[in-house]
Design a protein around this motif. Structure first.
Motif, PDB file in Angstrom:
ATOM      1  N   PRO A 149      13.568 -61.415 -53.319  1.00 41.50           N
ATOM      2  CA  PRO A 149      12.978 -60.212 -53.924  1.00 41.50           C
ATOM      3  C   PRO A 149      11.483 -60.062 -53.696  1.00 41.50           C
ATOM      4  O   PRO A 149      11.007 -58.971 -53.371  1.00 41.50           O
ATOM      5  N   ALA A 150      10.721 -61.154 -53.845  1.00 43.24           N
ATOM      6  CA  ALA A 150       9.265 -61.059 -53.664  1.00 43.24           C
ATOM      7  C   ALA A 150       8.903 -60.723 -52.224  1.00 43.24           C
ATOM      8  O   ALA A 150       8.024 -59.886 -51.966  1.00 43.24           O
ATOM      9  N   ALA A 151       9.575 -61.360 -51.275  1.00 42.41           N
ATOM     10  CA  ALA A 151       9.299 -61.101 -49.866  1.00 42.41           C
ATOM     11  C   ALA A 151       9.693 -59.675 -49.492  1.00 42.41           C
ATOM     12  O   ALA A 151       8.983 -58.997 -48.743  1.00 42.41           O
ATOM     13  N   LEU A 152      10.799 -59.211 -50.018  1.00 41.49           N
ATOM     14  CA  LEU A 152      11.253 -57.848 -49.722  1.00 41.49           C
ATOM     15  C   LEU A 152      10.272 -56.824 -50.278  1.00 41.49           C
ATOM     16  O   LEU A 152       9.951 -55.827 -49.615  1.00 41.49           O
ATOM     17  N   ALA A 153       9.794 -57.061 -51.491  1.00 43.82           N
ATOM     18  CA  ALA A 153       8.870 -56.113 -52.112  1.00 43.82           C
ATOM     19  C   ALA A 153       7.576 -55.974 -51.313  1.00 43.82           C
ATOM     20  O   ALA A 153       6.908 -54.938 -51.378  1.00 43.82           O
ATOM     21  N   ALA A 154       7.235 -56.995 -50.543  1.00 46.86           N
ATOM     22  CA  ALA A 154       5.994 -56.970 -49.758  1.00 46.86           C
ATOM     23  C   ALA A 154       6.168 -56.298 -48.403  1.00 46.86           C
ATOM     24  O   ALA A 154       5.187 -56.085 -47.683  1.00 46.86           O
ATOM     25  N   VAL A 155       7.393 -55.960 -48.025  1.00 52.94           N
ATOM     26  CA  VAL A 155       7.655 -55.339 -46.725  1.00 52.94           C
ATOM     27  C   VAL A 155       7.219 -53.877 -46.740  1.00 52.94           C
ATOM     28  O   VAL A 155       7.525 -53.134 -47.687  1.00 52.94           O
TER      29      VAL A 155
END
Length: 292
Positions: A149-155
């Protein structure tokens, strides 16, 4: 000039993963998005609050009657499998409004939609260099989608899609040589009944409420075309490029409407009509209606 590589069969397993499976989700689309009372939704619902029709076991209590109950907007939404994937990655067991999941969900949905297009592109007859570009972007998009979730939110999903749009435009041009380009055309309410739109580039075209009854859309590029309320009864969309379930579900069709093999017929369209084969004309004869 490098000859085109023969088309490969689209990976059926990959396409299945890019379809929403509500039974494996936790009602994310019934909790996270907001919607306002309108022709698409019968009630107001703020973001992060569960819909009043969401049951404790994360199912829609009126799923079979959504259109009749005033929720056609729900029937045209598709997360492209992002919901069930995120539920598994984030270990979500019940409908929640977790900020991390809420930020990741729309990003993953966009990445999955892009993967739907790229999977289709990989099955088209393309020159080898272009096919290699499709494979490379597919790999990079898959890597982004595999994040938590954290990595996706930064995309930056918009930037990813913008870059992909240029590539898919070249894929489209290679797949429909000689097709007319009507990208972003304003065809709202246009009368196109029986029109020959084969291999037309209708990317981003506004076809809201257009009369496309009996139109020939074989091989047309419909990426991002707005088909809300478009009348597709009797239209032939066989081999149409980059068409999605939400676009089809937002349109009006019937048993005679022909769709690409990868898309299911919306339930409100009715059953598919049997395909009739044309009878060969008799030598010297005029032939019947089936031979015209």
């Amino acid at each position: 000039m490098t000859p085109p590589v023969p088309a490969a069969d689209a990976p059926a397993d990959r396409r299945r993963e890019l379809r929403a499976d509500c039974s494996a989700c936790a009602g994310l689309c019934c909790v996270l998005p907001a919607f306002a009372a309108s022709a698409d939704f019968a009630i107001d619902k703020p973001a992060g609050r569960a819909c009043v029709h969401l049951t404790p076991d994360a199912h829609c209590g009126i799923h079979a009657d959504l259109r009749q109950r005033g929720f056609p907007g729900c029937t045209v939404f598709d997360c492209f499998g992002a919901g069930q994937r995120l539920v598994q990655v984030a270990a979500v067991e019940r409908p929640v409004a977790d900020p991390g999941v809420a930020a990741a969900f729309p990003v993953l949905r966009q990445l999955h939609e892009l993967l739907w297009y790229l999977t289709e592109a990989a099955g088209l007859p393309l020159p080898a260099p272009l096919r290699a570009e499709v494979a490379d972007l597919t790999g990079r998009t898959e890597a982004l989608a595999a994040g938590g979730p954290a990595a996706l939110a930064a995309v930056d999903a918009a930037a990813v899609r913008a870059g992909a749009g240029e590539l898919l435009g070249r894929v489209s041009a290679a797949a429909r040589p000689g097709g007319r380009d009507r990208r972003d055309a304003d065809l709202v309410g246009a009368v196109l009944r029986g029109a020959d739109l084969r291999r037309h580039g209708l990317r981003g075209a506004y076809l809201i409420g257009a009369d496309l009854r009996g139109a020939d859309l074989r091989g047309a590029d419909l990426l991002g075309a707005d088909l809300r309320g478009a009348d597709l009864r009797g239209a032939d969309l066989t081999g149409a490029l980059f068409l999605t379930r939400p676009q089809v579900a937002a349109a009006r069709g019937d048993g005679a409407t022909r769709l690409p093999a990868a898309l299911e017929r919306p339930a409100h369209w009715g059953a598919a009509a049997p395909v009739r084969t044309r009878r060969p004309r008799r030598p010297g004869g005029r032939g019947g209606a089936a031979g015209r």
